[in-house]
Design a protein around this motif. Structure first.
Motif, PDB file in Angstrom:
ATOM      1  N   PRO A   1     -10.327  -3.258  -3.430  1.00 51.67           N
ATOM      2  CA  PRO A   1     -10.055  -4.540  -2.766  1.00 51.67           C
ATOM      3  C   PRO A   1      -9.627  -5.608  -3.769  1.00 51.67           C
ATOM      4  CG  PRO A   1     -12.416  -4.089  -2.849  1.00 51.67           C
ATOM      5  CD  PRO A   1     -11.726  -2.831  -3.278  1.00 51.67           C
ATOM      6  N   LEU A   2      -8.603  -6.346  -3.422  1.00 48.75           N
ATOM      7  CA  LEU A   2      -8.048  -7.364  -4.310  1.00 48.75           C
ATOM      8  C   LEU A   2      -8.374  -8.759  -3.762  1.00 48.75           C
ATOM      9  CD1 LEU A   2      -6.219  -7.863  -6.802  1.00 48.75           C
ATOM     10  CD2 LEU A   2      -4.267  -7.893  -5.243  1.00 48.75           C
TER      11      LEU A   2
ATOM     12  N   ASN B   1      -8.262 -12.660  -2.932  1.00 49.07           N
ATOM     13  CA  ASN B   1      -7.065 -13.436  -2.619  1.00 49.07           C
ATOM     14  C   ASN B   1      -6.569 -14.244  -3.821  1.00 49.07           C
ATOM     15  OD1 ASN B   1      -5.131 -14.522  -0.556  1.00 49.07           O
ATOM     16  ND2 ASN B   1      -6.107 -16.439  -1.162  1.00 49.07           N
ATOM     17  N   PHE B   2      -7.495 -14.837  -4.596  1.00 46.85           N
ATOM     18  CA  PHE B   2      -7.072 -15.657  -5.726  1.00 46.85           C
ATOM     19  C   PHE B   2      -6.303 -14.816  -6.751  1.00 46.85           C
ATOM     20  CE2 PHE B   2     -10.657 -13.813  -7.945  1.00 46.85           C
ATOM     21  CZ  PHE B   2     -10.319 -13.894  -9.292  1.00 46.85           C
ATOM     22  N   LEU B   3      -6.706 -13.559  -6.913  1.00 50.78           N
ATOM     23  CA  LEU B   3      -6.048 -12.684  -7.857  1.00 50.78           C
ATOM     24  C   LEU B   3      -4.705 -12.189  -7.308  1.00 50.78           C
ATOM     25  CD1 LEU B   3      -6.176 -11.410 -10.587  1.00 50.78           C
ATOM     26  CD2 LEU B   3      -7.701  -9.641  -9.688  1.00 50.78           C
ATOM     27  N   TYR B   4      -4.648 -11.973  -6.001  1.00 53.69           N
ATOM     28  CA  TYR B   4      -3.395 -11.580  -5.346  1.00 53.69           C
ATOM     29  C   TYR B   4      -2.344 -12.676  -5.541  1.00 53.69           C
ATOM     30  CZ  TYR B   4      -0.116 -10.736  -1.488  1.00 53.69           C
ATOM     31  OH  TYR B   4       1.016 -10.537  -0.735  1.00 53.69           O
TER      32      TYR B   4
ATOM     33  N   THR C   1      -5.949  -7.344   1.201  1.00 50.02           N
ATOM     34  CA  THR C   1      -5.076  -6.881   0.126  1.00 50.02           C
ATOM     35  C   THR C   1      -5.824  -5.896  -0.756  1.00 50.02           C
ATOM     36  OG1 THR C   1      -4.085  -9.093   0.129  1.00 50.02           O
ATOM     37  CG2 THR C   1      -3.491  -7.627  -1.669  1.00 50.02           C
ATOM     38  N   TRP C   2      -5.125  -4.845  -1.168  1.00 46.46           N
ATOM     39  CA  TRP C   2      -5.737  -3.793  -1.970  1.00 46.46           C
ATOM     40  C   TRP C   2      -4.842  -3.444  -3.142  1.00 46.46           C
ATOM     41  CZ3 TRP C   2     -10.320  -1.963   0.360  1.00 46.46           C
ATOM     42  CH2 TRP C   2     -10.479  -2.327   1.707  1.00 46.46           C
TER      43      TRP C   2
ATOM     44  N   ALA D   1       4.823  -2.379  -8.777  1.00 47.63           N
ATOM     45  CA  ALA D   1       4.916  -3.355  -7.688  1.00 47.63           C
ATOM     46  C   ALA D   1       4.430  -2.770  -6.369  1.00 47.63           C
ATOM     47  CB  ALA D   1       6.351  -3.849  -7.565  1.00 47.63           C
ATOM     48  N   SER D   2       4.651  -1.472  -6.162  1.00 46.07           N
ATOM     49  CA  SER D   2       4.237  -0.832  -4.908  1.00 46.07           C
ATOM     50  C   SER D   2       2.735  -0.551  -4.856  1.00 46.07           C
ATOM     51  CB  SER D   2       5.003   0.480  -4.714  1.00 46.07           C
ATOM     52  OG  SER D   2       4.707   1.402  -5.751  1.00 46.07           O
ATOM     53  N   SER D   3       2.016  -0.844  -5.952  1.00 45.39           N
ATOM     54  CA  SER D   3       0.562  -0.614  -5.981  1.00 45.39           C
ATOM     55  C   SER D   3      -0.205  -1.663  -5.195  1.00 45.39           C
ATOM     56  CB  SER D   3       0.059  -0.593  -7.432  1.00 45.39           C
ATOM     57  OG  SER D   3       0.671   0.430  -8.184  1.00 45.39           O
ATOM     58  N   ILE D   4       0.446  -2.799  -4.908  1.00 41.97           N
ATOM     59  CA  ILE D   4      -0.198  -3.865  -4.135  1.00 41.97           C
ATOM     60  C   ILE D   4       0.055  -3.612  -2.656  1.00 41.97           C
ATOM     61  CG2 ILE D   4      -0.435  -6.346  -3.822  1.00 41.97           C
ATOM     62  CD1 ILE D   4      -1.129  -5.346  -6.625  1.00 41.97           C
TER      63      ILE D   4
END
Length: 329
Positions: free
Chosen positions: A183-184, A186-189, A152-153, A142-145
Motif C-alpha cells: 500500500p502506498l 497518499n502523500f508519497l504517491y 494506491t499500491w 512507471a507501471s509499478s504504481i
C-alpha cells in the motif's frame, strides 16, 4: 493475581535469560518454555477457583481474560535454540527524526544537489516506512504504481521494462514471496508523481522510476552511497549509537528496512488486539518473506525486548520515586 505485575515479571525475566552469559541459547529456550507453562497453568487454576468463590463476578471474569491474553502474548516468543547472526536492531525515534530532517529537500543539512533531493527523499521513505529492499526500489518502473478503488499500491514485481536493464548489478526480486502489492500512502504517491513529472531524468531508453543524473537506471552502489552519506551528516552521538547497535559506523539501506519491520510489527500488534500470530502473518506478507522464514519471530523477539526494557525502566523510576518520598518524609 496482579496481571500487570505478572506481565512485568515475565518481560524482565525474558530479557534476563537472553542476556545471561552463563545460560546457553538452547538452555534459555528450555527455561523460557517451562516458565510460561508454569505461570499460565498456575494462574489459570487460581483464577478458575476465584470464579467459583466469587460467583462469576465481572472482576473475576476480567482476570480470566487477562490470563488468556497473557498466554496469547507470550506463546510466540521463543528464546533462540542456537546462536544466529547479528541481532536485529531498529533505529531510535530520535535517529529516524534526524534522518528525515536531513533528507528533506529544503533542509540546510541536506548534502545532495538540488535536482536529486526529491528522488533521494522518496527512496528513504520507501525503505524506512514501507520496508522495501534496495533491489526492490531499483526494479520499480512507471507501471509499478497501481491505482484501484481510490487506493494506491506499489506492485513489487518484474515488468516488461525490466528486460532492458543494462546495469552491471541487475535489480532483482529476492524470491517468489517477494512479489507483492504494498500500500502506498497518499502523500508519497503525490511526491512520486511530482518527481516523475518534473525532476526525473531519463535518456528515454528506460522507464525505471529512479535514475541517475545521466538518465540511466540508478545503480545499487549509488543507492547505498546515498544512504551512507545521509548517515555521515548526522552528529557524533548518533554515529556512536550506530557503532554500538549495528557494529558499524555507517548507515545502510537494510538498516532502514529493519526499522520499518519493527515499527510495522508494533502497529500490526496494536491494531490486532495483541494477537502476535496475526501480527507476524501480516508482517511476513508485507515484507515479502516466505512462510518458513524465521524473520517475523526474530522481529517479535526484538519487539518484546523493547517493551521489556521500557517496563524495566518504568519500574526503576517508580522505585526511585518511592525511595525519594520516604527520604523526604
Amino acid at each position: 493475581m496482579d496481571y500487570r505485575k505478572l506481565r512485568l515479571i515475565l518481560e524482565q525475566f525474558y530479557v534476563e535469560i537472553l542476556n545471561n552469559p552463563a545460560i546457553s541459547p538452547s538452555k534459555s529456550a528450555e527455561v523460557w518454555s517451562a516458565c510460561i507453562k508454569f505461570v499460565v497453568s498456575v494462574s489459570s487454576k487460581v483464577s478458575a477457583q476465584a470464579l467459583v468463590t466469587a460467583q462469576r463476578d465481572l472482576q473475576s471474569q476480567a482476570l480470566i481474560d487477562d490470563i488468556e491474553g497473557l498466554a496469547n502474548i507470550y506463546k510466540q516468543f521463543k528464546a533462540p535454540k542456537k546462536c544466529g547472526s547479528t541481532p536485529i536492531r531498529a533505529l531510535s525515534a530520535d535517529a529516524i527524526s534526524k534522518i528525515l530532517e536531513v533528507s528533506e529537500p529544503s533542509s540546510s543539512l541536506n548534502p545532495f544537489q538540488l535536482r536529486i533531493r526529491s528522488r533521494n527523499q522518496i527512496l528513504v521513505f520507501l525503505m524506512l516506512f514501507l520496508g522495501l529492499r534496495t533491489s526492490e526500489c531499483l526494479v520499480l518502473t512507471a507501471s509499478s504504481i497501481v491505482c484501484e478503488n481510490d487506493k494506491t499500491w506499489i506492485r513489487v514485481t518484474y515488468s516488461t521494462e525490466n528486460d532492458a536493464d543494462t546495469r552491471s548489478e541487475i535489480a532483482s526480486i529476492k524470491n517468489n514471496y517477494s512479489h507483492r502489492l504494498v500500500p502506498l500512502p497518499n502523500f508519497l504517491y503525490v511526491r512520486i508523481n511530482d518527481y516523475l513529472a518534473t525532476q526525473r531524468r531519463t535518456n528515454r531508453r528506460n522507464s525505471f522510476i529512479f535514475t541517475s543524473n545521466q538518465g540511466t537506471p540508478l545503480a545499487s552502489r549509488q543507492l547505498r552511497y546515498m544512504i551512507e552519506k545521509i548517515g555521515n551528516t548526522l552528529d557524533k552521538n548518533f554515529k556512536s549509537v550506530l557503532s554500538e547497535n549495528f557494529r558499524k559506523s555507517g548507515l545502510s539501506p537494510h538498516d532502514l528496512r529493519h526499522t520499518a519491520a519493527c515499527n510495522l510489527l508494533s502497529s500490526f500488534y496494536k491494531s490486532s488486539g495483541n494477537d502476535m500470530d496475526s501480527s507476524m502473518s501480516q508482517l511476513r506478507e508485507f515484507m515479502g518473506w516466505s512462510p518458513e522464514s524465521d524473520m517475523p519471530s526474530r522481529y517479535a523477539r526484538l519487539y518484546l525486548h523493547g517493551i521489556s526494557s521500557a517496563a524495566a525502566i518504568a519500574s526503576i523510576d517508580e522505585r526511585v520515586s518511592q525511595f525519594a518520598r520516604v527520604q523526604n518524609a
